[in-house]
Design a protein around this motif. Structure first.
Motif, PDB file in Angstrom:
ATOM      1  N   GLY A   1     -22.516 154.682 134.895  1.00 53.80           N
ATOM      2  CA  GLY A   1     -21.488 153.663 134.814  1.00 53.80           C
ATOM      3  C   GLY A   1     -20.200 153.912 135.573  1.00 53.80           C
ATOM      4  O   GLY A   1     -19.865 155.017 135.971  1.00 53.80           O
ATOM      5  N   ASN A   2     -19.475 152.807 135.736  1.00 53.38           N
ATOM      6  CA  ASN A   2     -18.121 152.856 136.275  1.00 53.38           C
ATOM      7  C   ASN A   2     -17.207 153.539 135.253  1.00 53.38           C
ATOM      8  O   ASN A   2     -17.583 153.733 134.111  1.00 53.38           O
ATOM      9  N   ILE A   3     -15.975 153.833 135.658  1.00 56.00           N
ATOM     10  CA  ILE A   3     -15.024 154.322 134.657  1.00 56.00           C
ATOM     11  C   ILE A   3     -14.758 153.178 133.667  1.00 56.00           C
ATOM     12  O   ILE A   3     -14.641 152.023 134.063  1.00 56.00           O
TER      13      ILE A   3
ATOM     14  N   CYS B   1      -9.543 152.118 144.670  1.00 57.20           N
ATOM     15  CA  CYS B   1     -10.575 153.137 144.461  1.00 57.20           C
ATOM     16  C   CYS B   1     -11.564 152.679 143.408  1.00 57.20           C
ATOM     17  O   CYS B   1     -11.210 151.966 142.467  1.00 57.20           O
ATOM     18  N   HIS B   2     -12.797 153.085 143.609  1.00 59.65           N
ATOM     19  CA  HIS B   2     -13.916 152.677 142.751  1.00 59.65           C
ATOM     20  C   HIS B   2     -14.668 153.948 142.347  1.00 59.65           C
ATOM     21  O   HIS B   2     -15.246 154.616 143.201  1.00 59.65           O
ATOM     22  N   PHE B   3     -14.595 154.260 141.072  1.00 59.81           N
ATOM     23  CA  PHE B   3     -15.224 155.506 140.622  1.00 59.81           C
ATOM     24  C   PHE B   3     -16.326 155.247 139.605  1.00 59.81           C
ATOM     25  O   PHE B   3     -16.245 154.323 138.793  1.00 59.81           O
ATOM     26  N   HIS B   4     -17.322 156.116 139.673  1.00 60.89           N
ATOM     27  CA  HIS B   4     -18.378 156.133 138.659  1.00 60.89           C
ATOM     28  C   HIS B   4     -18.266 157.441 137.893  1.00 60.89           C
ATOM     29  O   HIS B   4     -17.898 158.472 138.451  1.00 60.89           O
ATOM     30  N   ASN B   5     -18.597 157.347 136.612  1.00 58.23           N
ATOM     31  CA  ASN B   5     -18.392 158.524 135.760  1.00 58.23           C
ATOM     32  C   ASN B   5     -19.663 159.354 135.584  1.00 58.23           C
ATOM     33  O   ASN B   5     -19.812 160.066 134.599  1.00 58.23           O
TER      34      ASN B   5
ATOM     35  N   ARG C   1     -20.409 142.438 137.440  1.00 57.38           N
ATOM     36  CA  ARG C   1     -21.303 142.648 138.584  1.00 57.38           C
ATOM     37  C   ARG C   1     -21.824 144.089 138.580  1.00 57.38           C
ATOM     38  O   ARG C   1     -22.969 144.342 138.243  1.00 57.38           O
ATOM     39  N   ASP C   2     -20.975 145.034 138.928  1.00 58.23           N
ATOM     40  CA  ASP C   2     -21.443 146.421 139.027  1.00 58.23           C
ATOM     41  C   ASP C   2     -21.932 146.925 137.676  1.00 58.23           C
ATOM     42  O   ASP C   2     -22.888 147.691 137.581  1.00 58.23           O
ATOM     43  N   GLY C   3     -21.255 146.463 136.619  1.00 55.58           N
ATOM     44  CA  GLY C   3     -21.641 146.892 135.274  1.00 55.58           C
ATOM     45  C   GLY C   3     -23.003 146.376 134.858  1.00 55.58           C
ATOM     46  O   GLY C   3     -23.848 147.125 134.381  1.00 55.58           O
TER      47      GLY C   3
HETATM   48 MG    MG Z   1     -20.305 150.832 141.972  1.00 57.85          MG
END
Ligand code: MG
Length: 308
Positions: free
Chosen positions: A249-251, A207-211, A16-18
Motif C-alpha cells: 500500500g501507499n502511505i 512525492c508518492h510513497f509506498h509503505n 485509484r492506486d489504493g
Molecule cells: Mg503507486
C-alpha cells in the motif's frame, strides 16, 4: 524543515492506486462514496480512476461511470491517471480537470507497465501535456520507480534526474517522484528531491510513497524537509501495483495527517473524518487495512488539522 513548509497539499490516491490491486471489486457507487468522503474531509485533489485497459486492471473498468456520477465541487480536482494518448482522450471526454501521466525511470518497468520504452512514454507525455493545456485540463506527471525498480534494481539518480528534466519540458503543474515499489529510504529522498529542486527550481515537487518496507512515513518526512510540497497518500494505506511484484500500500492518509498535524504542518484535511473513512473502507474490504491510526485513533487536540 524549510521555514515555508507550513502547508502540505495532499493528493488522495486511494480510489485509484489504493483500489486497483484489490480483489474485492468496489461498485461504482461505493467508489463515488469513497471520493465524496475524502472531499468532505477537506481534500482538494483526488486521483479518482485510471484510463487504462480494463482487461489489465479490471477494478478501473468503470472509469467513465465514476466521472459521470461524481458531483463537481469548486476548487476540487479529479485526477485521471493516463498512460498514453488513448487514455488521455478518454479522461478528457469523461471530464477530468487534471490528468496525471506516469513515465517510469526504468525502461524494463516502463515496458511491463505501459508496453513501450521510457523514451516513447516521454514523447507521448509531451504531446498529452500540450493537448491537455489546450483543453483546459491541468497536466502533471509522475516519474515512477524513481527510488528503485523491481526488475533493474538501483536506478541511478542521474538517470531519474534526466527523465525529470525531459518531462518538465512540458511545463506541467508539477513533477512527482514515485517510490512505486516501496524500496526508498529517507536519505535517498533527501538527495533526490534536493537534486530535482536544484535542477528545476521553479517546479512544484510531489512525492508518492509506498509503505512496502515500512519506510513510507519516514520518506514523507524527508520529502517535506527537502522541499516537496505535495504528497500522495491513500486512506487506510491500501494499494499496490498489479505490475510491480509484491508492492503493497501507499502511505496511509490518516497516519500522514497525524504526523503533519502534530508537526504544525497544515493540510486542510480533517484527521477524524479520514480515520472514519479508513474504518468505512475496512468494512467494505472485509479485512483490516494496513494504516495504524484506524486502530490507534488520534490524540486530543489533533483531530482538527483543518483548523490548525
Ligand atoms: Mg503507486
Amino acid at each position: 524543515m524549510p521555514a515555508d513548509a507550513t502547508t502540505i497539499e495532499l493528493v488522495e490516491v486511494g480510489p485509484r492506486d489504493g483500489l486497483q490491486n484489490e480483489s474485492v471489486v468496489f461498485s461504482t457507487a461505493a467508489k463515488v462514496e469513497f471520493i465524496e468522503r475524502v472531499i468532505a474531509a477537506g481534500t482538494r485533489r483526488v486521483e479518482v480512476t485510471s484510463f487504462v485497459n480494463p482487461k489489465r486492471v479490471p477494478q478501473m473498468a468503470d472509469a467513465e461511470d465514476v466521472l459521470r456520477l461524481l458531483p463537481r465541487h469548486e476548487g476540487v480536482y479529479y485526477v485521471g491517471l493516463v498512460l498514453n494518448a488513448k487514455g488521455f482522450e478518454r479522461a478528457a471526454a469523461a471530464g477530468c480537470n487534471e490528468i496525471g501521466m506516469a513515465v517510469v525511470a526504468s525502461d524494463t518497468f516502463n515496458r511491463r507497465n505501459q508496453g513501450v520504452s521510457t523514451e516513447e512514454s516521454i514523447a507521448a507525455w509531451l504531446d498529452i501535456a500540450r493537448s491537455a493545456k489546450a483543453a483546459g485540463i491541468r497536466p502533471q506527471v509522475t516519474v515512477s520507480a524513481a527510488f528503485g525498480c523491481p526488475f533493474e534494481g538501483e536506478i541511478a539518480a542521474d538517470r531519474v534526474l534526466e527523465v525529470v528534466r525531459r518531462v518538465a519540458e512540458a511545463e506541467p503543474h508539477e513533477v512527482a517522484l514515485a517510490d512505486t515499489i516501496g524500496v526508498g529510504v529517507p536519505t535517498q529522498v533527501t538527495d533526490l528531491v534536493g537534486r530535482v529542486r536544484d535542477a528545476l527550481p521553479g517546479i512544484q515537487v510531489r512525492c508518492h510513497f509506498h509503505n512496502t518496507r515500512n519506510t513510507g512515513l519516514a520518506n514523507a518526512y524527508a520529502a517535506v524537509q527537502a522541499g516537496a510540497t505535495v504528497l500522495d497518500a491513500s486512506v487506510g494505506g491500501i494499494g499496490g501495483c498489479p505490475f510491480a511484484p509484491a508492492a503493497t500500500g501507499n502511505i496511509p492518509t490518516e497516519d500522514l495527517l497525524y504526523m503533519l498535524a502534530r508537526m504544525g504542518v497544515r493540510t486542510g484535511v480533517d484527521l477524524e473524518a479520514t480515520i472514519a473513512t479508513g474504518r468505512w473502507l475496512q468494512d467494505h474490504l472485509g479485512r483490516p487495512v494496513p494504516g495504524m491510526l484506524v486502530k490507534a485513533g488520534g490524540f486530543p487536540g489533533v483531530s482538527a488539522s483543518r483548523e490548525a
